[in-house]
Design a protein around this motif. Structure first.
Motif, PDB file in Angstrom:
ATOM      1  N   GLY A 165      -2.341   9.098   3.453  1.00  0.00           N
ATOM      2  CA  GLY A 165      -2.274   7.836   3.127  1.00  0.00           C
ATOM      3  C   GLY A 165      -3.484   7.232   2.680  1.00  0.00           C
ATOM      4  N   SER A 166      -3.489   5.876   2.416  1.00  0.00           N
ATOM      5  CA  SER A 166      -4.731   5.102   1.962  1.00  0.00           C
ATOM      6  C   SER A 166      -4.815   3.709   2.707  1.00  0.00           C
ATOM      7  CB  SER A 166      -4.332   5.074   0.528  1.00  0.00           C
ATOM      8  OG  SER A 166      -5.562   4.228  -0.048  1.00  0.00           O
ATOM      9  N   ALA A 167      -5.869   3.158   2.671  1.00  0.00           N
ATOM     10  CA  ALA A 167      -5.855   1.846   3.247  1.00  0.00           C
ATOM     11  C   ALA A 167      -5.918   0.817   2.091  1.00  0.00           C
ATOM     12  CB  ALA A 167      -7.436   1.723   3.903  1.00  0.00           C
ATOM     13  N   GLY A 168      -4.543   1.053   1.753  1.00  0.00           N
ATOM     14  CA  GLY A 168      -4.202  -0.175   0.398  1.00  0.00           C
ATOM     15  C   GLY A 168      -3.685   0.563  -0.601  1.00  0.00           C
ATOM     16  N   ARG A 169      -2.818   0.096  -1.592  1.00  0.00           N
ATOM     17  CA  ARG A 169      -2.695   0.905  -2.839  1.00  0.00           C
ATOM     18  C   ARG A 169      -2.206  -0.068  -3.800  1.00  0.00           C
ATOM     19  NH1 ARG A 169       2.943  -0.635  -3.202  1.00  0.00           N
ATOM     20  NH2 ARG A 169       3.568  -1.816  -1.367  1.00  0.00           N
ATOM     21  N   PRO A 170      -2.574   0.432  -5.080  1.00  0.00           N
ATOM     22  CA  PRO A 170      -2.296  -0.561  -6.245  1.00  0.00           C
ATOM     23  C   PRO A 170      -0.664  -0.524  -6.585  1.00  0.00           C
ATOM     24  CG  PRO A 170      -2.913   1.720  -7.055  1.00  0.00           C
ATOM     25  CD  PRO A 170      -2.983   1.805  -5.582  1.00  0.00           C
ATOM     26  N   LEU A 171      -0.216  -1.703  -7.210  1.00  0.00           N
ATOM     27  CA  LEU A 171       1.123  -1.931  -7.599  1.00  0.00           C
ATOM     28  C   LEU A 171       1.436  -0.816  -8.564  1.00  0.00           C
ATOM     29  CD1 LEU A 171       1.595  -6.063  -7.615  1.00  0.00           C
ATOM     30  CD2 LEU A 171       2.315  -4.301  -5.934  1.00  0.00           C
ATOM     31  N   SER A 172       2.752  -0.515  -8.539  1.00  0.00           N
ATOM     32  CA  SER A 172       3.370   0.220  -9.757  1.00  0.00           C
ATOM     33  C   SER A 172       4.621  -0.281 -10.220  1.00  0.00           C
ATOM     34  CB  SER A 172       3.599   1.707  -9.328  1.00  0.00           C
ATOM     35  OG  SER A 172       4.644   1.716  -8.056  1.00  0.00           O
ATOM     36  N   GLY A 173       5.219   0.370 -11.205  1.00  0.00           N
ATOM     37  CA  GLY A 173       6.419  -0.117 -11.838  1.00  0.00           C
ATOM     38  C   GLY A 173       6.406  -1.449 -12.457  1.00  0.00           C
ATOM     39  N   PHE A 174       7.726  -2.300 -12.117  1.00  0.00           N
ATOM     40  CA  PHE A 174       7.832  -3.610 -12.823  1.00  0.00           C
ATOM     41  C   PHE A 174       6.752  -4.603 -12.273  1.00  0.00           C
ATOM     42  CE2 PHE A 174       9.666  -7.734 -11.786  1.00  0.00           C
ATOM     43  CZ  PHE A 174       9.672  -8.315 -13.195  1.00  0.00           C
ATOM     44  N   ARG A 175       6.362  -4.420 -10.935  1.00  0.00           N
ATOM     45  CA  ARG A 175       5.438  -5.417 -10.453  1.00  0.00           C
ATOM     46  C   ARG A 175       4.187  -5.216 -11.094  1.00  0.00           C
ATOM     47  NH1 ARG A 175       8.543  -3.606  -6.421  1.00  0.00           N
ATOM     48  NH2 ARG A 175       9.556  -5.126  -4.778  1.00  0.00           N
ATOM     49  N   ALA A 176       3.703  -3.977 -11.199  1.00  0.00           N
ATOM     50  CA  ALA A 176       2.281  -3.781 -11.942  1.00  0.00           C
ATOM     51  C   ALA A 176       2.315  -4.192 -13.535  1.00  0.00           C
ATOM     52  CB  ALA A 176       2.128  -2.548 -11.981  1.00  0.00           C
ATOM     53  N   LYS A 177       3.662  -4.055 -14.073  1.00  0.00           N
ATOM     54  CA  LYS A 177       3.847  -4.401 -15.487  1.00  0.00           C
ATOM     55  C   LYS A 177       3.645  -5.883 -15.452  1.00  0.00           C
ATOM     56  CE  LYS A 177       7.203  -4.147 -19.119  1.00  0.00           C
ATOM     57  NZ  LYS A 177       7.498  -5.682 -19.418  1.00  0.00           N
ATOM     58  N   ALA A 178       4.230  -6.579 -14.693  1.00  0.00           N
ATOM     59  CA  ALA A 178       4.117  -7.940 -14.786  1.00  0.00           C
ATOM     60  C   ALA A 178       2.995  -8.899 -14.237  1.00  0.00           C
ATOM     61  CB  ALA A 178       5.445  -8.688 -13.883  1.00  0.00           C
ATOM     62  N   LEU A 179       2.249  -8.172 -13.197  1.00  0.00           N
ATOM     63  CA  LEU A 179       1.042  -8.776 -12.519  1.00  0.00           C
ATOM     64  C   LEU A 179      -0.091  -8.202 -12.928  1.00  0.00           C
ATOM     65  CD1 LEU A 179       2.777  -9.546  -8.996  1.00  0.00           C
ATOM     66  CD2 LEU A 179       2.337 -11.027 -10.872  1.00  0.00           C
ATOM     67  N   GLY A 180      -0.054  -7.005 -13.381  1.00  0.00           N
ATOM     68  CA  GLY A 180      -1.210  -6.043 -13.518  1.00  0.00           C
ATOM     69  C   GLY A 180      -1.168  -5.201 -12.191  1.00  0.00           C
ATOM     70  N   PRO A 181      -2.124  -4.277 -11.991  1.00  0.00           N
ATOM     71  CA  PRO A 181      -2.278  -3.444 -10.966  1.00  0.00           C
ATOM     72  C   PRO A 181      -2.845  -3.966  -9.774  1.00  0.00           C
ATOM     73  CG  PRO A 181      -3.747  -2.650 -12.538  1.00  0.00           C
ATOM     74  CD  PRO A 181      -2.888  -3.663 -13.094  1.00  0.00           C
ATOM     75  N   TRP A 182      -2.175  -4.884  -9.306  1.00  0.00           N
ATOM     76  CA  TRP A 182      -2.915  -5.634  -7.878  1.00  0.00           C
ATOM     77  C   TRP A 182      -2.943  -4.485  -6.687  1.00  0.00           C
ATOM     78  CZ3 TRP A 182      -0.316 -10.871  -6.755  1.00  0.00           C
ATOM     79  CH2 TRP A 182      -0.562 -11.971  -7.593  1.00  0.00           C
ATOM     80  N   LEU A 183      -3.784  -4.615  -5.841  1.00  0.00           N
ATOM     81  CA  LEU A 183      -4.115  -3.860  -4.597  1.00  0.00           C
ATOM     82  C   LEU A 183      -3.298  -4.616  -3.565  1.00  0.00           C
ATOM     83  CD1 LEU A 183      -5.501  -1.141  -4.234  1.00  0.00           C
ATOM     84  CD2 LEU A 183      -7.029  -2.729  -2.696  1.00  0.00           C
ATOM     85  N   VAL A 184      -2.642  -3.967  -2.853  1.00  0.00           N
ATOM     86  CA  VAL A 184      -1.732  -4.483  -1.763  1.00  0.00           C
ATOM     87  C   VAL A 184      -1.841  -3.679  -0.467  1.00  0.00           C
ATOM     88  CG1 VAL A 184      -0.148  -5.904  -3.200  1.00  0.00           C
ATOM     89  CG2 VAL A 184       0.409  -3.385  -2.670  1.00  0.00           C
ATOM     90  N   ASP A 185      -1.583  -4.368   0.555  1.00  0.00           N
ATOM     91  CA  ASP A 185      -1.556  -3.760   1.766  1.00  0.00           C
ATOM     92  C   ASP A 185      -2.990  -3.129   2.250  1.00  0.00           C
ATOM     93  OD1 ASP A 185       1.232  -4.093   1.693  1.00  0.00           O
ATOM     94  OD2 ASP A 185       1.707  -1.889   1.045  1.00  0.00           O
ATOM     95  N   GLY A 186      -3.909  -3.791   1.767  1.00  0.00           N
ATOM     96  CA  GLY A 186      -5.389  -3.557   1.941  1.00  0.00           C
ATOM     97  C   GLY A 186      -6.007  -3.974   3.267  1.00  0.00           C
ATOM     98  N   ALA A 187      -7.113  -3.716   3.721  1.00  0.00           N
ATOM     99  CA  ALA A 187      -7.902  -4.133   4.963  1.00  0.00           C
ATOM    100  C   ALA A 187      -7.699  -5.731   4.808  1.00  0.00           C
ATOM    101  CB  ALA A 187      -9.157  -3.667   4.752  1.00  0.00           C
ATOM    102  N   LEU A 188      -7.377  -6.263   5.964  1.00  0.00           N
ATOM    103  CA  LEU A 188      -7.346  -7.780   5.876  1.00  0.00           C
ATOM    104  C   LEU A 188      -8.571  -8.179   6.815  1.00  0.00           C
ATOM    105  CD1 LEU A 188      -3.618  -8.437   6.835  1.00  0.00           C
ATOM    106  CD2 LEU A 188      -4.505  -8.708   4.637  1.00  0.00           C
TER     107      LEU A 188
END
Length: 575
Positions: free
Chosen positions: A404-427
């Motif tokens: 696993g990873s401490a966060g991940r970049p968006l993929s698919g439609f979300r990444a196409k629309a927003l860019g490869p945001w990083l989500v689920d990372g350290a808060l």
């Protein structure tokens, strides 16, 4: 000293992933409307007036240029971002298939223009012909060529080169050049996409206004400065770090603001106090992020740019090095001993639109020993197209759990629309530091592994007396101690040390200790109490291109209900 940072800017935390979907749908719809408007006749008419009256300022751009590259372009070979086109002396690259998307982006940014314009009068005349080739195909509007990633840098390069090109151009060529600059700068001000670059776009539009003479230029300066001042203190943090947490982004912004400051002076416009303050802060941060090997620290999409470029960015600043050991607003700490220097990521990754180049690598470190950069990361940057896996936790010198990873970049439609945001990372990331005559303690704790029920704590001690670095990486139950008699579930975990491509490592006969050597051939032992030790292949990105490298992997297992730890020590080898 304790610093606690949270990703409070995150608009959609892990518990609201549906919010990201709705954001993506809204971005896709607004993007479609914007593209229709930008390509329409009324919009083209609006950005065409008022007609420019000529050229005024000649901004000095402090970035180093390479006239030899310009001479190669004159000879017929165009090399950009790892790709090359053989055009001949009069070829048109805009009517030829590009070898890669990276090459095409660099081509439409006009990244070739500074070097070509520096190659003398022949280079200026060739530049005018290439700009004319571009104008003929893409001058009205094109979704790719007029996109934020291409347009911003193209306007910057045109503004800086305009007076040089005009000296070799006819009246008609100069008129076309000024119209190009005015139209594209006005369009640049309108762009709302790619919020991570909003300050850079405002600076470039203002710069273009300084270059354009008369009232059209003044109107653009006023509009650009208004946007610049609105975003300056938000994007340049109090310690000089860039809001994206990328050290390289801060240095590149410093170049832009220095160029703008020079252009405003040529127009007789005083630089706003906020602009001067931002330049001072960015300069201090550039010194902080420069390590003992002369290169920049590489975090969150930034690369380890070399000393000549850093020196060019700091040539204006004669104040000398600042005694900084922490950048608390940016989320970094630096530890310096006798021969060892370390910089650690002590903050959560940026959130939302600012995270398009962020990495899920909390508590990652880079280590320089005797001016050799030994420990680093994979060095991912946005130029490394298609390599988003290198933004994950196992691509940096930190802890990874399972696959696993401490966060991940968006993929698919979300990444196409927003860019490869990083989500689920350290808060939440907390750093505590203590300095004394014997050395420096640094404790980092973060919740990036909460999805597997674990919290990572990294304790570092740089011993100034014995010239060694000691570390302890602990994984503890995220919600506090759990029932040790509960169901047994074990996860593999590892402490990774990614080696610089110029460093090499070998495992000693004990199967545990690792000897590391850099270019200076000075040896350093990495001793540890891991269950298993491995030297594995990996990649290191430099200007978007992958180089072969290795990584030291200290392996163990962790039971989430109980926790586990690995201790290690980096010390100079005898002799």
């Amino acid at each position: 000293m304790a610093v606690k940072r949270s990703a409070s800017g995150s608009k959609f935390p892990a518990s609201r992933r549906g919010g990201v979907l709705w954001e993506a749908i809204g971005a896709e719809l607004s993007g479609h409307v914007a593209r229709e408007w930008y390509g329409s006749g009324p919009h083209r008419l609006l950005i065409a007036f008022p007609r420019p009256e000529g050229l005024s300022a000649r901004p000095h751009e402090p970035r180093p240029v390479d006239p030899e590259h310009g001479k190669k372009i004159l000879a017929g070979t165009l090399t950009l971002d790892g790709g090359a086109l053989r055009l001949g002396p009069d070829g048109d690259p805009f009517d030829t298939a590009s070898p890669s998307r990276r090459f095409a982006v660099s081509l439409h940014r006009f990244d070739w223009l500074p070097d070509l314009a520096a190659a003398g009068s022949d280079g200026a005349r060739r530049s005018l012909r290439l700009i004319d080739d571009w104008r003929r195909v893409f001058g009205k509007w094109n979704a790719f060529s007029w996109s934020p990633e291409c347009l911003e840098r193209r306007v910057f390069h045109l503004a800086c080169a305009a007076k040089t090109l005009a000296a070799e151009g006819s009246d008609a060529e100069i008129a076309d050049l000024t119209r190009d600059l005015a139209r594209q700068a006005r369009h640049l001000v309108e762009i709302t996409a790619a919020p991570a670059r909003i300050l850079e776009r405002a600076a470039v539009a203002t710069l273009a206004g300084c270059v354009l003479a008369g009232k059209p230029g003044e109107r653009l300066i006023d509009k650009g400065l208004k946007a610049l001042l609105r975003h300056l203190d938000r994007m340049v943090l109090a310690d000089g770090g860039h809001a994206t947490r990328s050290p390289e982004a801060g240095v590149e912004l410093l170049f832009d603001l220095l160029t703008l400051d020079d252009a405003l002076g040529q127009r007789g416009r005083p630089s706003p106090e906020a602009l001067s303050r931002a330049i001072d802060r960015l300069s201090s941060a550039a010194r902080f992020f420069t390590l003992g090997d002369g290169h920049l620290a590489a975090f969150h999409g930034g690369e380890a740019i070399a000393q000549p470029r850093i020196a060019a960015a700091l040539a204006h600043d004669d104040a000398g090095p600042r005694p900084l050991n922490a950048a608390p607003h940016s989320g970094y700490h630096k530890m310096i001993g006798g021969s060892i220097e370390l910089i650690a990521d002590c903050g959560p990754p940026p959130a939302g639109p600012l995270s398009v180049a962020a990495c899920a690598q909390p508590a990652a470190v880079e280590i320089v020993c005797a001016k050799d950069r030994l420990i680093t990361s994979c060095g991912w940057s946005p130029e490394a197209t298609g390599a988003n896996a290198f933004r994950l936790s196992d691509a940096a010198s930190t802890v990874s759990v399972g696959d696993g990873s401490a966060g991940r970049p968006l993929s698919g439609f979300r990444a196409k629309a927003l860019g490869p945001w990083l989500v689920d990372g350290a808060l939440q990331v907390e750093a505590k530091r203590h300095d004394d005559v014997g050395g420096v303690w640094l404790d980092i704790v973060h919740d990036g592994w909460r999805h597997v029920g674990l919290q990572h704590a990294r304790r570092l001690f740089l011993d100034a007396v014995n010239d060694e670095l000691r570390g302890e990486d602990s994984l503890t139950p995220f919600a506090g101690p759990a029932d040790p008699n509960g169901p047994r579930r074990y996860l593999p975990f590892a402490v990774r040390f990614h080696l610089h491509p110029e460093a090499r490592a070998s495992i000693a006969r004990d199967g545990k200790s690792v000897l590391i050597r850099g270019p200076s051939n000075i040896g350093w032992w990495l001793r540890n109490d891991a269950v298993d030790v491995e030297i594995a292949p990996t990649a290191h990105f430099d200007h978007g291109l992958a180089r072969k490298a290795g990584q030291i992997v200290l392996k163990s297992q962790v039971r989430p209900e109980v926790g586990a730890k690995i201790r290690w020590k980096l010390t100079r080898a005898e002799g």
